[in-house]
Scaffold this motif. Sequence first.
Motif, mmCIF file in Angstrom:
data_model
loop_
_atom_site.group_PDB
_atom_site.id
_atom_site.type_symbol
_atom_site.label_atom_id
_atom_site.label_comp_id
_atom_site.label_asym_id
_atom_site.label_seq_id
_atom_site.Cartn_x
_atom_site.Cartn_y
_atom_site.Cartn_z
ATOM 1 N N ALA A 63 65.373 19.458 -2.382
ATOM 2 C CA ALA A 63 65.308 19.475 -3.841
ATOM 3 C C ALA A 63 66.507 18.823 -4.509
ATOM 4 C CB ALA A 63 65.185 20.921 -4.324
ATOM 5 N N ALA A 64 67.688 18.974 -3.935
ATOM 6 C CA ALA A 64 68.909 18.513 -4.603
ATOM 7 C C ALA A 64 68.899 17.021 -4.930
ATOM 8 C CB ALA A 64 70.127 18.881 -3.765
ATOM 9 N N PRO A 65 68.507 16.130 -3.988
ATOM 10 C CA PRO A 65 68.469 14.707 -4.343
ATOM 11 C C PRO A 65 67.471 14.401 -5.460
ATOM 12 C CG PRO A 65 68.426 14.986 -1.956
ATOM 13 C CD PRO A 65 68.191 16.330 -2.556
ATOM 14 N N ALA A 66 66.364 15.119 -5.488
ATOM 15 C CA ALA A 66 65.368 14.903 -6.542
ATOM 16 C C ALA A 66 65.925 15.302 -7.901
ATOM 17 C CB ALA A 66 64.096 15.687 -6.238
ATOM 18 N N ALA A 67 66.627 16.436 -7.962
ATOM 19 C CA ALA A 67 67.221 16.871 -9.220
ATOM 20 C C ALA A 67 68.268 15.875 -9.693
ATOM 21 C CB ALA A 67 67.833 18.258 -9.053
#
Length: 214
Positions: A63-67
């Motif tokens: 999730a972190a790279p997408a955010a």
Amino acid sequence: MTLVYLVRHGETPWHAENRYCGRTDLPLTERGRRQAEELASWAATAGLAAVYSSTLRRARDTAAPAAAAAGVPHQVDERLVELDFGLAEGLTSAEMRERWPEQRAAFERDPVANPLPGGEDPKAAIARGCEALDEIVAAHPRGTVLVVCHSTLLRLVTCELVGLDPSRYRELFPRVANTSGAVLRHDEGWELVEFNPSLHTQSTTSRDAFTDAT
């Protein structure tokens, strides 16, 4: 209307043998990290209002790279973690059939009524997962949201929200692609828009990264 992309995390080291991974906090493989990067490329132009994930590392690192790409907050929620598979953790389906043939057969007949030995009650998992999604929708009443969680929780919650029998989740949704899953629309109620869409800007390795039903 809120549009929710409820997706599974990227590949982990237990993927190749389809070992049950519930609360074991595995990292992503190199391929899983590439899948997260590809999801981030999609997220950059998806108009996301927020990104949520389970607290487990494989979901957070997906999730972190997408955010970051979307320029929105990444919030974690323990209610989005995978089911606790109890004594089945780390085992394959074949190994379970060898160790406890009767319990495994009962699970395959009805996985909600017959959890794996020592495992979490699926009804409790459904309740916590649906509660989390209801709160996410309330926080983003007209937004598009990415929620990164786990294969079994994803299917159980999807069934419950759209009026399908959760005990049939393995039959109705036998495969969940890494960094894909259920596209859900919430207006006055919940609607399943699509399952296993390609959330990438180009053809990638993710599309064949399936798992058998757990």
